[in-house]
Design a protein around this motif. Structure first.
Motif, PDB file in Angstrom:
ATOM      1  N   ALA A 169       0.830  -1.205   0.000  1.00  0.00           N
ATOM      2  CA  ALA A 169       0.000   0.000   0.000  1.00  0.00           C
ATOM      3  C   ALA A 169       0.865   1.257   0.000  1.00  0.00           C
ATOM      4  O   ALA A 169       1.950   1.302   0.598  1.00  0.00           O
ATOM      5  CB  ALA A 169      -0.912  -0.001   1.211  1.00  0.00           C
ATOM      6  N   VAL A 170       0.386   2.282  -0.681  1.00  0.00           N
ATOM      7  CA  VAL A 170       1.059   3.577  -0.709  1.00  0.00           C
ATOM      8  C   VAL A 170       0.720   4.338   0.565  1.00  0.00           C
ATOM      9  O   VAL A 170      -0.457   4.513   0.905  1.00  0.00           O
ATOM     10  CB  VAL A 170       0.640   4.390  -1.945  1.00  0.00           C
ATOM     11  N   GLY A 209      -5.489   8.452  -3.121  1.00  0.00           N
ATOM     12  CA  GLY A 209      -5.680   7.297  -3.977  1.00  0.00           C
ATOM     13  C   GLY A 209      -7.124   7.152  -4.412  1.00  0.00           C
ATOM     14  O   GLY A 209      -7.985   7.910  -3.981  1.00  0.00           O
ATOM     15  N   PRO A 210      -7.447   6.183  -5.290  1.00  0.00           N
ATOM     16  CA  PRO A 210      -6.504   5.177  -5.771  1.00  0.00           C
ATOM     17  C   PRO A 210      -5.648   5.626  -6.962  1.00  0.00           C
ATOM     18  O   PRO A 210      -4.689   4.958  -7.311  1.00  0.00           O
ATOM     19  CB  PRO A 210      -7.426   4.033  -6.207  1.00  0.00           C
ATOM     20  N   ASP A 211      -5.976   6.746  -7.613  1.00  0.00           N
ATOM     21  CA  ASP A 211      -5.259   7.144  -8.826  1.00  0.00           C
ATOM     22  C   ASP A 211      -4.171   8.188  -8.567  1.00  0.00           C
ATOM     23  O   ASP A 211      -3.307   8.386  -9.411  1.00  0.00           O
ATOM     24  CB  ASP A 211      -6.250   7.696  -9.865  1.00  0.00           C
ATOM     25  N   TYR A 212      -4.244   8.890  -7.420  1.00  0.00           N
ATOM     26  CA  TYR A 212      -3.240   9.893  -7.046  1.00  0.00           C
ATOM     27  C   TYR A 212      -3.024  10.922  -8.156  1.00  0.00           C
ATOM     28  O   TYR A 212      -1.910  11.241  -8.544  1.00  0.00           O
ATOM     29  CB  TYR A 212      -1.914   9.209  -6.692  1.00  0.00           C
ATOM     30  N   ILE A 213      -4.141  11.431  -8.664  1.00  0.00           N
ATOM     31  CA  ILE A 213      -4.102  12.431  -9.735  1.00  0.00           C
ATOM     32  C   ILE A 213      -3.855  13.806  -9.134  1.00  0.00           C
ATOM     33  O   ILE A 213      -4.472  14.188  -8.143  1.00  0.00           O
ATOM     34  CB  ILE A 213      -5.419  12.422 -10.538  1.00  0.00           C
ATOM     35  N   GLN A 214      -2.946  14.570  -9.747  1.00  0.00           N
ATOM     36  CA  GLN A 214      -2.653  15.912  -9.263  1.00  0.00           C
ATOM     37  C   GLN A 214      -3.795  16.868  -9.621  1.00  0.00           C
ATOM     38  O   GLN A 214      -4.166  16.969 -10.792  1.00  0.00           O
ATOM     39  CB  GLN A 214      -1.355  16.427  -9.877  1.00  0.00           C
TER      40      GLN A 214
END
Length: 224
Positions: A169-170, A209-214
């Protein structure tokens, strides 16, 4: 080309990385003969360019710089008339610092599997290119620049052997990126310039998360 250099990365026995510097000059040309509007036409294409890549590697950081130039020239002659188109590409320069770090917090009686965290990072990134096209008295220039600073991801790590591991996990992710695109069109005869600039800035210290888009922090569009 310089000799290959290998540097230990992470903890002893886990992994090694190698790097070497590169450079190259190249050129080529071709000629075609055909009929256009009932007349003999001669089309000549030529290209030339250069490339260079420099690397440096430490146990934690890898630093890269790179530059490249390319030029394409097309000439079409029909009778006593000819037209010339020139396209110039510049990539000045590519630059980035990458990070790979392992922190071991628990072992199995001093052996494998080992548990801890792995951190991947990217900072000091500059990636840009410029295209200049000249044809029939019209000069078109395109500049595209991407920068990024302080982008890091930390995840759980399980090393099952000296050369194999599993990422879990991040636990933390951050990233900041900006992109700037400029386009201009200029007439050689009149000097009139038109075009636009599009700038986007995104980033966060705590990406989700889950995509960690800026997320986009700033965006603007300016017409010349």
């Amino acid at each position: 080309m310089s000799p290959v250099t290998t540097v230990q990365v992470g903890i002893p026995g886990v992994s090694q990385q190698a790097y070497f510097n590169q450079s190259m000059d190249y050129s080529y040309s071709s000629t075609s003969v055909f009929r256009m509007d009932g007349k003999i036409a001669i089309a000549t294409d030529s290209a030339s360019g250069s490339f260079i890549n420099n690397q440096s590697l430490t146990p934690i950081w890898e630093n890269l710089t790179q530059s490249e130039e390319m030029q394409f020239v097309s000439t079409v002659s029909v009778g006593h008339q000819s037209s010339i188109s020139v396209v110039q590409y510049n990539f000045p320069p590519l630059r980035m610092d990458t990070l790979f770090e392992i922190q071991i917090t628990k072992t199995t009686n001093g052996g494998y599997p080992m548990y801890g965290f792995a951190t991947f990072g990217l900072t000091n990134l500059l990636q840009s290119w410029e295209q200049v096209s000249v044809s029939n008295g019209i000069v078109t220039t395109i500049n595209n620049t991407v920068t990024s600073n302080d982008s890091f991801v930390t995840s759980q790590l399980e090393l099952i052997s000296p050369t194999a591991g599993l990422l879990g996990a991040v636990s933390h992710a951050s990233g900041f990126t900006s992109k700037d695109l400029k386009v201009s069109v200029r007439s050689v005869s009149s000097g009139i310039v038109s075009g636009y600039e599009h700038e986007i800035v995104a980033g966060s210290n705590n990406l989700y998360g889950p995509d960690y888009i800026q997320p986009i922090l700033y965006e603007r569009l300016i017409f010349l």
